[in-house]
Motif scaffolding. Sequence first.
Motif, PDB file in Angstrom:
ATOM      1  N   ARG A 152      -3.783   7.477  -5.037  1.00  0.00           N
ATOM      2  CA  ARG A 152      -4.534   6.300  -5.479  1.00  0.00           C
ATOM      3  C   ARG A 152      -3.626   5.107  -5.780  1.00  0.00           C
ATOM      4  O   ARG A 152      -3.993   3.960  -5.517  1.00  0.00           O
ATOM      5  CB  ARG A 152      -5.384   6.666  -6.701  1.00  0.00           C
ATOM      6  N   ARG A 212      -3.951   1.531  -3.869  1.00  0.00           N
ATOM      7  CA  ARG A 212      -4.022   0.240  -4.577  1.00  0.00           C
ATOM      8  C   ARG A 212      -3.015  -0.750  -4.006  1.00  0.00           C
ATOM      9  O   ARG A 212      -3.333  -1.926  -3.832  1.00  0.00           O
ATOM     10  CB  ARG A 212      -3.740   0.423  -6.073  1.00  0.00           C
ATOM     11  N   ARG A 272      -5.374  -3.751  -2.982  1.00  0.00           N
ATOM     12  CA  ARG A 272      -5.602  -4.781  -4.009  1.00  0.00           C
ATOM     13  C   ARG A 272      -4.974  -6.143  -3.685  1.00  0.00           C
ATOM     14  O   ARG A 272      -5.570  -7.176  -3.987  1.00  0.00           O
ATOM     15  CB  ARG A 272      -5.114  -4.285  -5.380  1.00  0.00           C
ATOM     16  N   ASP A 282     -13.038  -1.988  -5.981  1.00  0.00           N
ATOM     17  CA  ASP A 282     -13.285  -0.686  -6.622  1.00  0.00           C
ATOM     18  C   ASP A 282     -13.941   0.291  -5.645  1.00  0.00           C
ATOM     19  O   ASP A 282     -13.522   1.447  -5.520  1.00  0.00           O
ATOM     20  CB  ASP A 282     -14.210  -0.847  -7.842  1.00  0.00           C
ATOM     21  N   ALA A 283     -14.978  -0.205  -4.948  1.00  0.00           N
ATOM     22  CA  ALA A 283     -15.700   0.659  -4.004  1.00  0.00           C
ATOM     23  C   ALA A 283     -14.795   1.083  -2.850  1.00  0.00           C
ATOM     24  O   ALA A 283     -14.810   2.241  -2.420  1.00  0.00           O
ATOM     25  CB  ALA A 283     -16.942  -0.066  -3.477  1.00  0.00           C
ATOM     26  N   LEU A 284     -14.008   0.126  -2.356  1.00  0.00           N
ATOM     27  CA  LEU A 284     -13.108   0.436  -1.237  1.00  0.00           C
ATOM     28  C   LEU A 284     -12.019   1.417  -1.655  1.00  0.00           C
ATOM     29  O   LEU A 284     -11.642   2.299  -0.884  1.00  0.00           O
ATOM     30  CB  LEU A 284     -12.442  -0.856  -0.732  1.00  0.00           C
ATOM     31  N   GLU A 285     -11.521   1.255  -2.868  1.00  0.00           N
ATOM     32  CA  GLU A 285     -10.426   2.126  -3.322  1.00  0.00           C
ATOM     33  C   GLU A 285     -10.863   3.584  -3.311  1.00  0.00           C
ATOM     34  O   GLU A 285     -10.177   4.447  -2.764  1.00  0.00           O
ATOM     35  CB  GLU A 285      -9.987   1.701  -4.726  1.00  0.00           C
ATOM     36  N   ASP A 286     -12.020   3.854  -3.892  1.00  0.00           N
ATOM     37  CA  ASP A 286     -12.535   5.235  -3.897  1.00  0.00           C
ATOM     38  C   ASP A 286     -12.716   5.755  -2.471  1.00  0.00           C
ATOM     39  O   ASP A 286     -12.322   6.880  -2.145  1.00  0.00           O
ATOM     40  CB  ASP A 286     -13.887   5.299  -4.617  1.00  0.00           C
ATOM     41  N   ALA A 287     -13.332   4.921  -1.626  1.00  0.00           N
ATOM     42  CA  ALA A 287     -13.620   5.349  -0.251  1.00  0.00           C
ATOM     43  C   ALA A 287     -12.331   5.611   0.523  1.00  0.00           C
ATOM     44  O   ALA A 287     -12.234   6.579   1.288  1.00  0.00           O
ATOM     45  CB  ALA A 287     -14.464   4.288   0.457  1.00  0.00           C
ATOM     46  N   GLY A 335     -10.758   8.894  -0.419  1.00  0.00           N
ATOM     47  CA  GLY A 335     -11.495   9.977   0.236  1.00  0.00           C
ATOM     48  C   GLY A 335     -11.173  10.081   1.715  1.00  0.00           C
ATOM     49  O   GLY A 335     -10.934  11.167   2.239  1.00  0.00           O
TER      50      GLY A 335
END
Lengths: 216, 216
Positions: B91, B95, B99, B199-204, B207
């Motif tokens: 993660r 970032r 980011r 935020d949404a892109l980071e999680d995706a 994964g």
Amino acid sequence: MTRTEPRTGRGADTRVAIMTAAERLYAEHGLSSVSNRQIGEAAGQGNTTAVSYHFGSKATLVRAIMTRHSEHVDVIRTRYVEAAGDSTDLRDWVRCLLRPVTEHNAALGVPSWYARFAVQVMTDPLLRTLVADESLTRDSLRRTLQGLGRCLHDTVPPEIRPARAEMARHLITHTCAERERALAEATAEPGTSWERTADALEDALVGLLAAPTTRR
Amino acid sequence: MTRTEPRTGRGADTRVAIMTAAERLYAEHGLSSVSNRQIGEAAGQGNTTAVSYHFGSKATLVRAIMTRHSEHVDVIRTRYVEAAGDSTDLRDWVRCLLRPVTEHNAALGVPSWYARFAVQVMTDPLLRTLVADESLTRDSLRRTLQGLGRCLHDTVPPEIRPARAEMARHLITHTCAERERALAEATAEPGTSWERTADALEDALVGLLAAPTTRR
């Protein structure tokens, strides 16, 4: 808005020739840079108004091209959806979403233009809506999205799911377009195939869709 | 190929005006549909050869626009990379990748055109190579890719990693372009922001990159 649409005979042949030429030109140069006159010429039409005679507007032409492909995609997807039944395995529904697209692309042979044409449509502010509306009338896609939704129900918050679906769509659309371009330009790595592209995408999509969400 | 590049004074102002106009026009109409003459006019240049005088070729102009942005992205990314240190948490490196892009886009305000301009460049067969080469000279990006590589080393087979990196790039590029378009056209959902998109892109992305691979 358009003329009657002959399904057989010379009118039908002309329509197909225009759609084929338009797809290639739009894919290579973008929707806004290609004139109806260029499409008519590439389709071997002496009459400079052939495109507007047969399709009326650009939106109608684009939609007709998309429909021609999505009918085939729908046939394949219906088969996948029936095989998935009431599966609760996310991977089965990812296959329903993805494989009909890659299999359709594979069936088009090399070179093909559909995947790059689809990118042009998806990035056009007006036409994208029209196409999205059309594909949602397909029962096979609706059932696929419902299947995906059920699998993500307990793990991905409802406000996140639409964004994930949108990202999945981006990933499929743009990865397919890249693959198509590489195959058409013979710049693809040796061993590249739609099958391997689909395998790689399937794993990635499962990871993307099911990714844990970190609330902030 | 190009003239000397004044960093200050009227020549520099003209260069910036041309780059700003070109970025907007390319973003909205595509690289191939916009002429140097249109760019010159939009930049308020009476002389129809202003663009070729200041930049020579389209490739040089496109590269100059990308460099102007990537210098800022690089400043932000260097900060993230230093904070990540020798982290082995995927993660942290996601970032570093993501980011700086979303923060740079946020800093441009609304409307902006950079994200959509970047899509045009990334989907151009020739220009994309030129830009990819340039960004890989940035130490911050190289270190980010190394960090990602280390985190995926034991879980994702080496032949899969480049395809995953490519998919991550697609996802960032196209999701940012969509967001930019929605913000510019005021069609974004209420509450949409670059921060929430990130935020949404980071999680995706976490994964997607770490997804288990199913060998066939």
